[in-house]
Design an enzyme around this catalytic site. Structure first.
Site, PDB file in Angstrom:
ATOM      1  N   SER A   1       0.861  -1.175   0.000  1.00  0.00           N
ATOM      2  CA  SER A   1       0.000   0.000   0.000  1.00  0.00           C
ATOM      3  C   SER A   1       0.906   1.236   0.000  1.00  0.00           C
ATOM      4  O   SER A   1       1.884   1.293  -0.743  1.00  0.00           O
ATOM      5  CB  SER A   1      -0.926  -0.029   1.215  1.00  0.00           C
ATOM      6  OG  SER A   1      -1.757   1.111   1.259  1.00  0.00           O
TER       7      SER A   1
ATOM      8  N   TYR B   1      -5.128   8.273  -6.625  1.00  0.00           N
ATOM      9  CA  TYR B   1      -4.083   7.355  -6.154  1.00  0.00           C
ATOM     10  C   TYR B   1      -4.405   6.869  -4.744  1.00  0.00           C
ATOM     11  O   TYR B   1      -4.376   5.660  -4.471  1.00  0.00           O
ATOM     12  CB  TYR B   1      -2.718   8.043  -6.175  1.00  0.00           C
ATOM     13  CG  TYR B   1      -1.607   7.216  -5.567  1.00  0.00           C
ATOM     14  CD1 TYR B   1      -1.205   6.030  -6.175  1.00  0.00           C
ATOM     15  CD2 TYR B   1      -0.974   7.604  -4.389  1.00  0.00           C
ATOM     16  CE1 TYR B   1      -0.191   5.248  -5.617  1.00  0.00           C
ATOM     17  CE2 TYR B   1       0.037   6.837  -3.839  1.00  0.00           C
ATOM     18  CZ  TYR B   1       0.427   5.670  -4.453  1.00  0.00           C
ATOM     19  OH  TYR B   1       1.423   4.900  -3.904  1.00  0.00           O
TER      20      TYR B   1
ATOM     21  N   LYS C   1      -5.311   3.031  -3.043  1.00  0.00           N
ATOM     22  CA  LYS C   1      -4.626   2.447  -1.892  1.00  0.00           C
ATOM     23  C   LYS C   1      -5.587   2.233  -0.726  1.00  0.00           C
ATOM     24  O   LYS C   1      -5.461   1.249   0.015  1.00  0.00           O
ATOM     25  CB  LYS C   1      -3.440   3.324  -1.470  1.00  0.00           C
ATOM     26  CG  LYS C   1      -2.319   3.355  -2.505  1.00  0.00           C
ATOM     27  CD  LYS C   1      -1.802   1.953  -2.834  1.00  0.00           C
ATOM     28  CE  LYS C   1      -0.632   1.964  -3.777  1.00  0.00           C
ATOM     29  NZ  LYS C   1      -0.142   0.602  -4.109  1.00  0.00           N
TER      30      LYS C   1
END
Length: 285
Positions: free
Chosen positions: A137, A151, A155
């Protein structure tokens, strides 16, 4: 020294992935290293082949990923002990400026990619009732900064998926570890992608613009050492060194910058939770 295991590492052509492949090989493990272009990957990382690593071509956005992974495991003897879902990149900017295609590719790589890989390895792990899934992650998986909406979204998705997987796979003795590196001195941030449309002028001078400029200026001066991070991940997976006695960890934050961000997030969550206690309890029948 732990017994040799078979590792599969995606995105092993550079950065943390390459460092992990080298660390695992030096520890005596067998490594299947994946890259989209194995010729350039092998040329850039000759140590992986010289240490006995085996390269396979793999683009985790491809629908045949699970089959390619399954075939690679079969060729390696039909046993996979550790899978590292490391392949990924960052799409940075305003969501207003991102096309749906750009957003879909980001999610296909960072979220669906690990899913495709897991579909290939989990049947082997369940059959042997053992294995470790390591999902790489980011500090952005807990704390989303400006420019990182998509983004960080990927994650956060990986984090939530990993939490559920840890509970689902526990009966099969399959462990899940979420690794959350801070800013590493690799080519990751220099290789980030901006929307083809550029930045909307309305964001000039805002936190989004300022954070993006900070990312650009920090290239080459990030505080995190990928080699040291790889060593810590290896130790936690193998239960040796600094990882001894930490086999039950779900999360592994790496870097003082990451640790500080997480502590601030926890403090803010606690403050928010306490401030809404009366509201939360007022809604029950």
């Amino acid at each position: 020294m732990t017994a040799p295991k078979t590792w599969l590492i995606t995105g092993a052509s550079s950065g943390l992935g390459a460092a992990l492949a080298e660390a695992a090989l030096k520890a005596g493990h067998k490594v299947i290293a994946t890259a989209r272009n194995i010729i350039t990957a092998a040329e850039a990382n000759p140590q992986i082949s010289s240490l006995g690593g085996h390269w396979i071509e793999l683009d985790v956005t491809s629908p045949d990923t699970a089959k390619k992974v399954e075939d690679a495991v079969q060729e390696a003897g039909g046993v996979i002990d550790v899978v590292i879902n490391n392949a990924g990149y960052s799409l940075l900017g305003s969501i207003e400026d991102m096309s749906e295609s750009e957003i879909e590719t980001q999610f296909s790589t960072n979220v669906y990619g690990p899913v495709r890989v897991l579909k290939g390895v989990l049947p082997f792990m369940r059959a042997s009732k053992s294995g470790t899934v390591v999902n790489i992650s980011s500090s952005a998986g807990i704390d989303g900064l400006p420019t990182c909406a998509i983004y960080a979204g990927t994650k956060f998705a990986l984090e939530g998926m990993s939490e559920s997987l840890a509970r689902e796979l526990a009966p099969f003795n399959i462990r899940v570890l979420i690794v959350e590196p801070g800013s590493l001195r690799t080519n990751f941030w220099s290789a980030y992608v901006e929307p083809a449309a550029g930045m909307n002028k309305g964001y000039t001078g805002t936190p989004l613009d300022k954070t993006l400029q900070l990312f650009k200026s920090n290239t080459g001066s990030q505080p995190g050492d990928a080699v040291k991070c790889a060593a810590r991940i290896l130790e936690v997976v193998d239960g040796v060194g600094m990882g001894s006695g930490k086999q039950d960890l779900l999360r592994l934050p790496l870097g003082p910058d990451c640790y500080k961000r997480f502590q601030t997030k926890i403090d803010n969550l606690q403050e928010n939770l306490l401030a809404t206690k009366d509201i939360a309890h007022s809604t029950a029948y």
